[in-house]
Design a protein around this motif. Structure first.
Motif, mmCIF file in Angstrom:
data_model
loop_
_atom_site.group_PDB
_atom_site.id
_atom_site.type_symbol
_atom_site.label_atom_id
_atom_site.label_comp_id
_atom_site.label_asym_id
_atom_site.label_seq_id
_atom_site.Cartn_x
_atom_site.Cartn_y
_atom_site.Cartn_z
ATOM 1 N N ASN A 39 0.840 -1.194 0.000
ATOM 2 C CA ASN A 39 0.000 0.000 0.000
ATOM 3 C C ASN A 39 0.877 1.246 0.000
ATOM 4 O OD1 ASN A 39 -2.638 1.355 0.358
ATOM 5 N ND2 ASN A 39 -1.707 1.999 2.283
ATOM 6 N N ARG A 40 1.816 1.284 0.930
ATOM 7 C CA ARG A 40 2.693 2.444 1.097
ATOM 8 C C ARG A 40 3.939 2.241 0.240
ATOM 9 N NH1 ARG A 40 1.362 6.917 3.495
ATOM 10 N NH2 ARG A 40 0.522 5.873 5.339
ATOM 11 N N VAL A 41 4.224 3.196 -0.625
ATOM 12 C CA VAL A 41 5.427 3.109 -1.466
ATOM 13 C C VAL A 41 6.309 4.302 -1.132
ATOM 14 C CG1 VAL A 41 6.296 3.175 -3.839
ATOM 15 C CG2 VAL A 41 4.215 1.901 -3.316
ATOM 16 N N HIS A 94 -11.037 1.011 2.410
ATOM 17 C CA HIS A 94 -9.921 0.059 2.392
ATOM 18 C C HIS A 94 -8.925 0.350 3.502
ATOM 19 C CE1 HIS A 94 -5.843 -1.077 0.700
ATOM 20 N NE2 HIS A 94 -6.462 -2.242 0.655
ATOM 21 N N TYR A 95 -8.463 1.590 3.588
ATOM 22 C CA TYR A 95 -7.331 1.929 4.465
ATOM 23 C C TYR A 95 -7.781 2.271 5.884
ATOM 24 C CZ TYR A 95 -3.149 4.375 6.145
ATOM 25 O OH TYR A 95 -2.072 4.781 6.885
ATOM 26 N N ALA A 96 -8.610 3.336 6.012
ATOM 27 C CA ALA A 96 -9.050 3.732 7.361
ATOM 28 C C ALA A 96 -10.115 2.759 7.868
ATOM 29 C CB ALA A 96 -9.609 5.152 7.322
ATOM 30 N N HIS A 144 2.794 -7.375 0.200
ATOM 31 C CA HIS A 144 3.082 -7.018 1.592
ATOM 32 C C HIS A 144 1.859 -6.491 2.335
ATOM 33 C CE1 HIS A 144 7.444 -7.505 1.550
ATOM 34 N NE2 HIS A 144 7.233 -7.421 0.254
ATOM 35 N N ASP A 145 1.580 -7.184 3.388
ATOM 36 C CA ASP A 145 0.733 -6.704 4.481
ATOM 37 C C ASP A 145 -0.773 -6.812 4.284
ATOM 38 O OD1 ASP A 145 1.343 -6.334 7.033
ATOM 39 O OD2 ASP A 145 2.028 -4.268 6.866
ATOM 40 N N TYR A 146 -1.418 -6.562 5.432
ATOM 41 C CA TYR A 146 -2.835 -6.852 5.627
ATOM 42 C C TYR A 146 -3.748 -6.053 4.712
ATOM 43 C CZ TYR A 146 -2.137 -2.612 8.382
ATOM 44 O OH TYR A 146 -1.793 -1.334 8.775
ATOM 45 N N HIS A 168 3.218 -10.853 6.121
ATOM 46 C CA HIS A 168 2.331 -10.167 7.062
ATOM 47 C C HIS A 168 3.241 -9.466 8.085
ATOM 48 C CE1 HIS A 168 -1.685 -9.997 8.925
ATOM 49 N NE2 HIS A 168 -1.111 -10.280 10.095
ATOM 50 N N HIS A 169 3.290 -8.143 8.044
ATOM 51 C CA HIS A 169 4.261 -7.408 8.882
ATOM 52 C C HIS A 169 3.810 -7.242 10.327
ATOM 53 C CE1 HIS A 169 7.110 -5.885 5.740
ATOM 54 N NE2 HIS A 169 6.130 -6.325 4.979
ATOM 55 N N ILE A 170 2.550 -7.518 10.594
ATOM 56 C CA ILE A 170 2.011 -7.276 11.945
ATOM 57 C C ILE A 170 1.748 -8.629 12.619
ATOM 58 C CG2 ILE A 170 1.111 -5.037 11.236
ATOM 59 C CD1 ILE A 170 -1.668 -6.218 11.035
ATOM 60 N N SER A 200 0.315 9.668 12.607
ATOM 61 C CA SER A 200 0.027 8.525 11.746
ATOM 62 C C SER A 200 -1.480 8.330 11.673
ATOM 63 C CB SER A 200 0.711 7.310 12.392
ATOM 64 O OG SER A 200 0.462 6.143 11.679
ATOM 65 N N ARG A 201 -1.996 7.980 10.517
ATOM 66 C CA ARG A 201 -3.412 7.594 10.339
ATOM 67 C C ARG A 201 -4.376 8.544 11.050
ATOM 68 N NH1 ARG A 201 -1.900 1.277 11.632
ATOM 69 N NH2 ARG A 201 -0.141 1.271 10.192
ATOM 70 N N SER A 202 -4.130 9.832 10.898
ATOM 71 C CA SER A 202 -4.899 10.833 11.664
ATOM 72 C C SER A 202 -6.378 10.824 11.301
ATOM 73 C CB SER A 202 -4.328 12.221 11.422
ATOM 74 O OG SER A 202 -2.950 12.187 11.659
ATOM 75 N N ARG A 211 1.863 -4.437 21.544
ATOM 76 C CA ARG A 211 2.060 -5.520 20.556
ATOM 77 C C ARG A 211 2.744 -4.895 19.366
ATOM 78 N NH1 ARG A 211 0.996 -10.931 21.989
ATOM 79 N NH2 ARG A 211 -0.281 -10.574 23.818
ATOM 80 N N ASP A 212 3.638 -5.618 18.741
ATOM 81 C CA ASP A 212 4.288 -5.113 17.529
ATOM 82 C C ASP A 212 4.742 -6.301 16.692
ATOM 83 O OD1 ASP A 212 5.262 -3.148 15.831
ATOM 84 O OD2 ASP A 212 6.216 -2.030 17.450
ATOM 85 N N GLY A 213 4.545 -6.187 15.371
ATOM 86 C CA GLY A 213 4.957 -7.273 14.491
ATOM 87 C C GLY A 213 6.436 -7.562 14.706
HETATM 88 O O1 LIG Z 1 1.532 2.920 6.128
HETATM 89 P P1 LIG Z 1 1.062 3.448 7.450
HETATM 90 O O2 LIG Z 1 -0.397 3.190 7.681
HETATM 91 O O3 LIG Z 1 1.465 4.886 7.652
HETATM 92 O O4 LIG Z 1 1.818 2.652 8.616
HETATM 93 C C1 LIG Z 1 3.212 2.387 8.603
HETATM 94 C C2 LIG Z 1 3.490 0.893 8.556
HETATM 95 O O5 LIG Z 1 3.166 0.345 9.821
HETATM 96 C C3 LIG Z 1 3.226 -1.066 9.969
HETATM 97 O O6 LIG Z 1 4.582 -1.540 10.050
HETATM 98 C C4 LIG Z 1 4.881 -2.884 10.373
HETATM 99 O O7 LIG Z 1 5.994 -3.310 9.623
HETATM 100 C C5 LIG Z 1 7.285 -3.200 10.222
HETATM 101 C C6 LIG Z 1 8.306 -3.833 9.267
HETATM 102 O O8 LIG Z 1 8.053 -5.208 9.087
HETATM 103 C C7 LIG Z 1 7.306 -3.893 11.578
HETATM 104 O O9 LIG Z 1 8.600 -3.771 12.177
HETATM 105 C C8 LIG Z 1 6.258 -3.261 12.474
HETATM 106 O O10 LIG Z 1 6.209 -3.988 13.707
HETATM 107 C C9 LIG Z 1 4.883 -3.279 11.827
HETATM 108 O O11 LIG Z 1 4.010 -2.478 12.608
HETATM 109 C C10 LIG Z 1 2.430 -1.724 8.876
HETATM 110 O O12 LIG Z 1 2.499 -3.127 8.983
HETATM 111 C C11 LIG Z 1 2.815 -1.248 7.503
HETATM 112 O O13 LIG Z 1 1.976 -1.834 6.513
HETATM 113 C C12 LIG Z 1 2.675 0.256 7.451
HETATM 114 O O14 LIG Z 1 3.107 0.737 6.196
#
Ligand SMILES: O=P(O)(O)OC[C@H]1O[C@H](O[C@H]2O[C@H](CO)[C@@H](O)[C@H](O)[C@H]2O)[C@H](O)[C@@H](O)[C@@H]1O
Ligand SMILES: O=c1ccn([C@@H]2O[C@H](COP(=O)(O)OP(=O)(O)O)[C@@H](O)[C@H]2O)c(=O)[nH]1
Length: 473
Positions: free
Chosen positions: A9-11, A77-79, A131-133, A155-157, A302-304, A363-365
């Motif tokens: 999503n984020r580039v 999708h995002y918020a 990448h990601d959810y 899945h980064h989270i 973030s995500r305001s 909690r953190d990925g």
């Molecule tokens: O794109 P945003 O909505 O601004 O959020 C930023 C990113 O946050 C999350 O990051 C995760 O990935 C990191 C790298 O693997 C990991 O270290 C961290 O624990 C995670 O929270 C999110 O998963 C990303 O998709 C976002 O881009």
């Protein structure tokens, strides 16, 4: 060598000079700049009736393809579904979870749109790494359109335990979506265990040794790939910062005081209110640190657009003000709280100057900041990492002082221990952490996932191959 296609999503576009807070974009930029390839994602822009095709441009070895989205679809999708439903779910915050059918439908529409826009850019032997959810359904959508090549998902989270995951009304549909990937990567073994337990106990999937999963007529592999950082670059940035203007200004402003640092997006998963409370508790219960320690919390917004993030911002402003009101002296402000992002080189300088790194998410990925803090230290005089046991990084960074982020007094005691730790113990603990950060780098992570994505399909035969009658033992 097959071409790597990354979807997120984020580039982190090359035009952006400002630091982007967020580990995923930072990590993928490192990964792609080495190997080259295509990076496909959201442009960051919305428009009514957006074109089906992305804007494509090249920078160095990377081709970027960025897609505009319809404003209502992008919100849903995002918020909506990604950050209003999946994010709280995966971070164990069921009280903050909202589920609306309109968001779920918007989430799926964006995935369909992404698949239609990506397909014409793909070659059969590409390696597609999603990448990601935000994009769990993407492989299924690409398969529907006829793409048979290799597709992996990371899945980064965190992946929550089955009891928590079952709270999601669309739980089975999402894991069915995942089964259309060839390889599903998670951050830790705990995450893998949670997903596999759900698959075997709730939806009648089969698990074979090595994490191969059979679900209906499909097979895919699930494994842990803990993400790393570009350790060399951080070491080099941190060394280069010594004697430079920013370091000099920082030192002057501290007037010989000890620094503790936190760097987190302003997100409720990061445990910021607890961290502030623990710093207040440190000053209350260990008064010898008053006027001697300054805490700097970098917390870019973030995500305001999500209401919980607005509420958190107000809560932190109040808490931070209360700590400074209670303890500040006319020549010392205990807490420096900054809502702006910084470039990597500046962060490296701040990390290196800090005797304590305080990383205490609920909690953190993974938490890349924890690894960056370690990499930036001076080996002769390293700082101490105070780390939440609920960050993925806690599995690897065994030299840290591990804390429970729900235990405010425990965190204050750990900060005191870090501030008073003898040099020899600091060096030993740092070495243990640094060995890990230097071994499991972002390049190693990337290579391992791509190698295994390549091999997993060799092992299964062509994509779309089915179980037939052969089930794993
Ligand atoms: O794109 P945003 O909505 O601004 O959020 C930023 C990113 O946050 C999350 O990051 C995760 O990935 C990191 C790298 O693997 C990991 O270290 C961290 O624990 C995670 O929270 C999110 O998963 C990303 O998709 C976002 O881009
Ligand atoms: O002002 C900032 C704050 C953070 N970051 C970067 O954002 C990433 C945060 O990643 P992490 O895994 O810690 O958490 P996430 O925000 O992805 O949940 C790290 O690489 C930080 O260096 C940055 O570049 N500038």
């Amino acid at each position: 060598m097959a071409r790597l296609v990354i979807v997120s999503n984020r580039v982190a576009s090359p035009k952006e000079r400002a630091a982007k807070a967020g580990g995923l974009a930072v990590a993928l930029r490192e990964a792609l700049s080495q190997r080259g390839g295509l990076w496909f994602g959201w442009s960051g822009e919305t428009e009514v009736n957006p074109p089906e095709a992305p804007k494509v441009f090249r920078s160095g070895r990377v081709t970027y393809a960025l897609l505009n989205l319809d404003p209502e679809d992008q919100r849903a999708h995002y918020a909506g579904y990604a950050n209003g439903t999946l994010w709280p779910l995966c971070h164990y915050r069921l009280g903050l979870l909202t589920f609306r059918r309109a968001d779920w439908e918007g989430y799926r529409r964006v995935n369909e749109h992404f698949a239609r826009a990506l397909l014409p850019l793909l070659k059969p032997d590409d390696i597609v790494w999603v990448h990601d959810y935000h994009f769990m359904p993407l492989a299924k959508e690409l398969r529907k359109l006829g793409f048979e090549g290799r597709i992996g998902y990371f899945h980064h989270i965190p992946w929550p335990t089955p009891e928590v995951y079952l709270s999601l009304p669309s739980h089975a549909a999402l894991v069915d979506d995942l089964s259309h990937y060839d390889l599903v990567g998670l951050q830790t073994e705990n995450d893998v265990r949670a997903l596999l337990t759900y698959i075997s106990s709730e939806i009648h999937g089969w698990i074979a040794p090595g994490g191969t999963v059979g679900l209906k007529d499909r097979r895919f592999r699930v494994a842990a790939y803990p993400i790393g950082i570009d350790a060399e670059a951080f070491v080099s940035d941190a060394k280069k910062s010594v004697g430079k203007d920013e370091e000099r200004r920082l030192n002057e402003s501290l007037a010989g005081r000890t620094l503790a640092v936190g760097v987190d997006r302003l997100d409720y998963s990061k445990g910021l209110p607890g961290k502030f409370a623990a710093f207040g508790e440190l000053l209350r219960s260990f008064p010898e640190h008053r006027s001697k320690v300054t805490m700097m919390q970098v917390a870019p917004l973030s995500r305001s657009e999500v209401s919980e993030y607005q509420a958190l911002r107000r809560e932190l402003e109040e808490l931070g003000g209360a700590i400074n009101g209670e303890f500040a002296e006319f020549d010392w402000v205990p807490l420096r709280y900054l809502n702006r992002p910084f470039q990597r080189a500046t962060l490296a300088a701040i990390y290196r100057r800090s005797r304590v790194g305080v990383v205490t998410p609920l909690r953190d990925g993974m938490n890349l900041v924890a690894k960056e803090y370690v990499a930036a230290q001076d080996p002769e005089d390293p700082g101490v990492l105070v780390l939440s046991r609920f960050a993925g990084a806690a599995d690897e960074l065994k030299g840290s002082l591990l804390v429970n982020p729900y235990d405010i007094e425990g965190m204050a005691a750990a900060m005191d221990r870090a501030l008073t730790m003898p040099l020899e113990e600091r060096q030993q603990r740092w070495r243990t952490n640094m060995d890990n950060v230097e071994t499991n780098t972002i390049h190693h992570w990337c290579q391992r996932f791509i190698d295994e994505l390549t091999n997993v399909t060799d092992q299964f035969g062509p994509a779309g191959d089915t179980w037939g009658n052969a089930r794993p033992q």
